[in-house]
Motif scaffolding. Structure first.
Motif, PDB file in Angstrom:
ATOM      1  N   ASP A  73       0.905  -1.140   0.231  1.00  0.00           N
ATOM      2  CA  ASP A  73      -0.137   0.150   0.066  1.00  0.00           C
ATOM      3  C   ASP A  73       0.895   1.279  -0.088  1.00  0.00           C
ATOM      4  O   ASP A  73       1.764   1.487   0.877  1.00  0.00           O
ATOM      5  N   ILE A  75       1.072   4.400   0.836  1.00  0.00           N
ATOM      6  CA  ILE A  75       0.695   5.476   1.586  1.00  0.00           C
ATOM      7  C   ILE A  75       1.775   6.083   2.628  1.00  0.00           C
ATOM      8  O   ILE A  75       2.746   5.407   2.748  1.00  0.00           O
ATOM      9  N   THR A  76       1.565   7.293   2.602  1.00  0.00           N
ATOM     10  CA  THR A  76       2.409   7.950   3.703  1.00  0.00           C
ATOM     11  C   THR A  76       2.116   7.793   5.125  1.00  0.00           C
ATOM     12  O   THR A  76       1.015   7.518   5.475  1.00  0.00           O
ATOM     13  N   GLN A  79      -0.605  10.095   5.749  1.00  0.00           N
ATOM     14  CA  GLN A  79      -1.893   9.496   5.701  1.00  0.00           C
ATOM     15  C   GLN A  79      -2.460   8.608   6.418  1.00  0.00           C
ATOM     16  O   GLN A  79      -3.555   8.235   6.648  1.00  0.00           O
ATOM     17  N   TYR A 149      -8.136   6.126   0.615  1.00  0.00           N
ATOM     18  CA  TYR A 149      -6.751   6.655   0.239  1.00  0.00           C
ATOM     19  C   TYR A 149      -5.948   5.577  -0.523  1.00  0.00           C
ATOM     20  O   TYR A 149      -4.799   5.826  -0.621  1.00  0.00           O
ATOM     21  N   CYS A 151      -5.810   2.203  -0.575  1.00  0.00           N
ATOM     22  CA  CYS A 151      -5.322   0.839  -0.110  1.00  0.00           C
ATOM     23  C   CYS A 151      -6.255  -0.236  -0.643  1.00  0.00           C
ATOM     24  O   CYS A 151      -7.371   0.063  -0.970  1.00  0.00           O
TER      25      CYS A 151
END
Length: 545
Positions: A73, A75-76, A79, A149, A151
């Motif tokens: 995934d 994402i940061t 996030q 987001y 995922c």
């Protein structure tokens, strides 16, 4: 599909809060931290003060939620923390929560501390039965928010160990609906009528039941499924409303030569076209519901007449014998192609089955990768049934990669094209046969030779005892049967019945159910005999009311 679990914390919330905020190591593993209903720097006294205020009973003082994201995934940490915070705001709006995002262990994950009692003095209800605060509620909300987001969220599926040990079949049961839905959705906009859409579904490999309720069955399905059950927007009425409301109708012209045999059909088609064109002009682009309905039926009638004329022209049909010869030719061609399909059914079904399994392998590959990544991160993670299905498919197909699965699909392409080609030929031949039968029915009905006739359903034909010249027909309302020449029998596609045309004083042989000849009967007497039997049965049922 972030992996989530929630553990009760006992004694004092100090150890939990210190751990998730990494107090001992000065926050080296903490990337982002946030909170709701409390201050991060004073989270511990905030938790304790609330507990003292409502004199909390028992030693369950907090809950520890872990929300792990797969390395796949993208994402940061910011996030991830935002996802965790939104999760708390939705599920625990009146509880004090601390959300800490860690970046150690090679993947991003949230640790969340939740006070066991709310600002209003209510204990958190962590029973499974609670759809919001229970563990299922936590998992569902986490998936939904994380999905926003980007995922990956694995579809929710349920499997029963008691009902059926065949997990793959259970998986297919839950994916057939979406596959049928996707295929129908794709075809609706490509087709110009319900009939055309159903033909295309047949070509794709579905068994299709037409009538008041449209039902389909994919290979492997044990029962037919109504389109209206799969989605209400695919109900017969909604599909009908969709096609009759289409305004972009351009009526194609008819380019056939006028003959004595097609004269009546040609006149009807021209009258229909003129009526449609004039009525469409008079509506001035406005929508009139009753007119839309009438227009749809008339457009269908026009194109039916147009096709009939084109078939007459295509096969140079100028007499009743010509049309009968062409009908016989079509029957033989359909019989030949159906024999090929029947002879190769096992082979064709195997090709489609192997192709579907390869496609399912590809679909499940992503699920498998994610699930195995969670298992690596959390050894206590219980692998779902999809892993077993995936590994069984891998073993059955004897492959180890998506590329190999794609190769199976690619190598079966020519065979699938062959299957679809034959099915399309059969459908087109059947369509031509139905149109020619309709013309034949009209010619026979308008003939002065045939005053008497008997209508019967296709289920009354004994095909095993029929031959190329005659149908063996179990007479309606009786246990007797006759052999009637196919030349004087016509099929009505619209109403789905056959009509046998009888000559008044011609004698027909009649047999009992054991195929023993029991006598001769004239056409007039045969029609009366069947009608009288119908009256007797109708009266018998009236007597039971």
């Amino acid at each position: 599909m972030p992996y989530t679990k929630r553990l009760p914390h006992y004694g004092s919330p100090k150890e939990l809060i210190s751990y998730i905020l990494d107090k001992k190591n000065n926050g080296e593993k903490v990337a982002v931290a946030s909170s709701i209903n409390c201050n991060i720097d004073f989270a511990l006294p905030n938790f304790i003060n609330t507990q003292k205020k409502f004199d909390i009973k028992g030693n369950r003082v907090a809950y520890h939620v872990i929300q792990s994201f797969s390395p796949k995934d993208t994402i940061t940490p910011e996030q991830a923390n935002e996802i965790g915070k939104r999760l708390c705001e939705e599920l625990y709006p009146d509880f004090q929560c601390v959300i800490s995002t860690h970046i150690d262990r090679g993947h991003i994950h949230n640790h969340i501390a939740i006070n066991s009692i709310s600002l209003n003095g209510r204990k958190l209800d962590d029973r499974l039965a609670n759809p919001k605060e229970g563990l299922y509620g936590l998992s569902n909300a986490s998936d939904r928010i994380a999905g926003e987001y980007g995922c990956y969220i694995m579809p929710k599926r349920t499997f029963s160990k008691i009902k059926n040990k065949d997990y793959y079949y259970q998986y297919k049961e839950q994916t057939w609906k979406s596959k049928i839905k996707d295929d129908v959705e794709d075809l609706i906009v490509k087709c110009s009528s319900i009939e055309e859409m159903l033909d295309e579904l047949s070509i794709l490999g579905y068994d299709v039941k037409r009538g008041k309720h449209i039902s389909v069955k994919a290979i492997g399905m044990q029962k037919y499924a109504r389109l209206s059950t799969i989605d209400k927007k695919y109900s017969e009425q909604n599909l009908y409303n969709y096609y009759k409301s289409q305004n972009n109708i351009v009526l194609a012209g008819i380019k056939v030569s006028k003959t004595q045999f097609n004269n009546e059909l040609l006149s009807k088609a021209k009258e229909s076209k003129v009526a449609l064109e004039k009525s469409m002009l008079s509506t001035e682009g406005k929508i009139y519901n009753e007119y839309q309905k009438t227009r749809y039926q008339e457009v269908k009638r026009y194109y039916k007449l147009k096709q009939q004329l084109e078939y007459l022209d295509k096969y140079n049909i100028k007499s009743f014998d010509d049309i009968e010869n062409q009908i016989n030719t079509k029957r033989l061609e359909i019989k030949f192609l159906n024999k090929i399909l029947k002879k190769n059914k096992e082979k064709f079904d195997k090709v489609i089955e192997q192709t579907e399994k390869a496609q399912d392998y590809i679909k499940l590959f992503k699920d498998y990768q994610y699930m195995m990544s969670y298992k690596e991160i959390h050894p206590d993670y219980v692998l779902p049934v999809e892993v077993e299905i995936f590994l069984n498919l891998q073993n059955e197909l004897n492959i180890s990669s998506v590329d190999e699965a794609k190769q199976i699909i690619k190598s079966s392409r020519s065979e699938r094209i062959e299957i679809n080609k034959i099915k399309k030929q059969v459908l087109e031949l059947q369509r031509e046969l139905n149109h020619l039968d309709t013309i034949k029915e009209e010619k026979l009905s308008n003939s002065n030779l045939f005053i008497h006739n008997i209508k019967f359903g296709g289920n009354r034909i004994d095909y095993k005892k029929s031959n190329d010249e005659c149908f063996c027909v179990n007479l309606p309302y009786t246990q007797e049967k006759i052999y009637i020449s196919k030349k004087y029998t016509a099929f009505n596609e619209k109403h789905q019945y056959y009509t046998m045309y009888l000559v008044d004083d011609k004698e027909y042989k009649i047999y009992n159910k054991n195929d023993k000849l029991i006598g001769n009967i004239t056409g007039t007497e045969l029609q009366k005999y069947v009608l009288n039997r119908k009256k007797e049965i109708d009266n018998m049922y009236k007597g039971t009311d």
